[in-house]
Design an enzyme around this catalytic site. Structure first.
Site, PDB file in Angstrom:
ATOM      1  N   GLU A 288       0.825  -1.218   0.000  1.00  0.00           N
ATOM      2  CA  GLU A 288       0.000   0.000   0.000  1.00  0.00           C
ATOM      3  C   GLU A 288       0.856   1.263   0.000  1.00  0.00           C
ATOM      4  O   GLU A 288       0.419   2.306  -0.464  1.00  0.00           O
ATOM      5  CB  GLU A 288      -0.929   0.026   1.227  1.00  0.00           C
ATOM      6  CG  GLU A 288      -2.185  -0.774   1.058  1.00  0.00           C
ATOM      7  CD  GLU A 288      -3.262  -0.461   2.109  1.00  0.00           C
ATOM      8  OE1 GLU A 288      -2.941   0.154   3.143  1.00  0.00           O
ATOM      9  OE2 GLU A 288      -4.421  -0.856   1.891  1.00  0.00           O
ATOM     10  N   LYS A 423     -14.182  -0.648  -3.644  1.00  0.00           N
ATOM     11  CA  LYS A 423     -15.263  -0.313  -2.711  1.00  0.00           C
ATOM     12  C   LYS A 423     -16.409   0.361  -3.450  1.00  0.00           C
ATOM     13  O   LYS A 423     -17.579   0.028  -3.246  1.00  0.00           O
ATOM     14  CB  LYS A 423     -14.750   0.624  -1.608  1.00  0.00           C
ATOM     15  CG  LYS A 423     -13.722  -0.012  -0.687  1.00  0.00           C
ATOM     16  CD  LYS A 423     -13.301   0.959   0.415  1.00  0.00           C
ATOM     17  CE  LYS A 423     -12.158   0.387   1.230  1.00  0.00           C
ATOM     18  NZ  LYS A 423     -11.583   1.347   2.167  1.00  0.00           N
TER      19      LYS A 423
END
Ligand SMILES: O=P(O)(O)OC[C@H]1O[C@H](O)[C@H](O)[C@@H](O)[C@@H]1O
Length: 446
Positions: A288, A423
């Site tokens: 990340e 998402k």
């Protein structure tokens, strides 16, 4: 004082020392930028000083909460995903008895995890097992709005309230979240749960040394003061040591030198399965932090020697785009020797009387030499022992090296904008109110 050590000699067939050392000034500059908070993403560098800033009082509060939970429950379910569970899972697995789930005489509650997936079967089975157990919940979410943990929390909260009543459930639920924002904060205030705060300037994947990691680690019975002491020792060591001897700066420099040579995949290898989740935590930390703007080393991991019998072939002879970083533990915590056998059918009597670890270490050395011969540069991190102190050192070493490495790559290591894409598609597909436009668009693609 012994520290964890880094050796990069087995990369020198692939990069020269000059190519690594050319990052000397730059990496020192980046370390200073992290410490002074002057680099990219500087509103998220609160973790840099965490080990030296955390107070005895804060640690005592975490330990006291852990103790009161221990008195009430036999199982603590930690609900969280990504940075909100991987650090705790990494340390707890590294320090736990390997067969903790059986009755190993450990008086501390068993720590289980939820909210790290949306598997119906996982949740069914968890609820099924918990219905007859005395359990508590530690729900963790920095944003307080993440879907996976929110779903699990709904289910577990309902079960707990059913089992012990709303009043007692309140005593068994701890929420760890933002100081003021997010649905979890609102709920915790409404219900009167004991809470801990994730500081604003500490992102999830750098939060293991906050209550996010420390509370579940303390509940499992491990010494969080030693863990923090180890991290502090590495904080001081990495800030006071010259580049040539500085493990974190050398790690950041070497991996970037290898990346510049086309080695775009780093495999973190261990020879002790207790470190499996240390690698999972490390993958989030580096993945990340660095994987953005179409750049970054892809972090992968293997457990050796198990995976030598599966992934070993690829590492030895597949595409030459990989390098390995091996975590080696110098001294095991236990002693087992190989027995002599009168028939010697397996031909292993030559090993009789020798320690298992001696075999493991020769497997490690043999693998390193084979992989280097096969075209895979090898870095090696040596931990003197697997305990709280050296795990603390390892955690801080990886974190600070990650910040420096991200800055060398010229990205903001402290954001993760790409995570939003799945998402918003998921919400569009689920027809969440407010996503009408996205729902229309995504349906056209199906
Ligand atoms: O702690 P939370 O806000 O629930 O976030 C949990 C995790 O999910 C997010 O989507 C991020 O990608 C991660 O960096 C984070 O650790």
């Amino acid at each position: 004082m012994e520290h964890i050590k880094l050796s990069f000699e087995k990369t020198l067939n692939f990069v020269s020392k000059e190519e690594i050392f050319k990052f000397k000034e730059e990496s020192q500059k980046h370390l200073t930028a992290l410490q002074k908070g002057t680099g990219k993403g500087n509103d998220y560098v609160g973790w840099v000083d965490l080990p030296s800033q955390i107070t005895e009082e804060e640690l005592n509060d975490i330990e006291a909460t852990a103790l009161s939970l221990k008195e009430k429950v036999e199982v603590l379910v930690v609900i969280g995903i990504g940075g909100s569970y991987l650090g705790a899972k990494a340390v707890n697995d590294a320090l736990a008895h390997s067969f903790d789930q059986l009755n190993t005489g450990d008086e501390n509650p068993l720590v289980l995890y939820a909210g790290q997936n949306i598997s119906e079967d996982y949740l069914f089975e968890l609820l099924d097992i918990l219905k007859d157990l005395d359990f508590g919940i530690c729900v963790i979410s920095k944003s307080g709005t993440t879907t996976e943990p929110a779903i699990s929390f709904r289910l577990l909260k309902e079960l707990l309230e059913e089992n012990v009543g709303k009043e007692e459930a309140r005593e068994r639920i701890i929420a760890i979240t933002d100081a003021s924002k997010g649905a979890l904060r609102t709920l915790a205030v409404q219900e009167g749960y004991k809470t801990f705060v994730i500081p604003d300037d500490v992102g999830g994947r750098f939060s293991v040394l906050t209550p996010v990691g420390l509370l579940p680690i303390a509940v499992a019975g491990h010494d969080i003061k030693e863990l923090v002491k180890g991290a502090k020792s590495m904080q001081e060591y990495s800030s006071a040591t010259a580049f040539e001897e500085n493990p974190a700066l050398l790690y950041a420099a070497t991996r970037n030198a290898l990346y510049a040579k086309g080695k775009g995949i780093e495999i973190l290898a261990n020879y002790n399965p207790k470190l499996h989740y240390v690698a999972e935590w490390w993958k989030q930390l580096y993945g990340e932090s660095e994987g953005k703007e179409n750049k970054g080393i892809f972090p992968a991991s293997v457990d050796f020697t198990s995976d030598l019998h599966s992934m070993g072939q690829y590492i030895q002879e597949g595409q030459r785009t990989i390098f390995e970083t091996v975590i080696s533990i110098a001294k095991p915590n236990h002693t087992v020797t190989i027995p002599k056998d009168k028939d010697n059918l397996d031909g292993l009597n030559f090993l009789a009387g020798r320690r298992i670890d001696a075999v493991n270490k020769m497997a490690e050395l043999g693998t390193q030499l084979a992989h280097v011969d096969g075209g895979v540069p090898n870095l090696r991190i040596e931990m003197p022992q697997l305990n709280e102190f050296y795990l603390g050192e390892l955690i801080y070493f990886f974190e600070i090296a990650c910040g420096v490495s991200g800055y060398i790559l010229d990205v903001n290591p402290f954001d993760q904008p790409g995570v939003e894409a799945y998402k918003s598609n998921m919400f569009a597909l689920l027809e969440k109110p407010g996503f009408e436009e996205e729902t229309k668009k995504i349906k056209e693609k199906l």
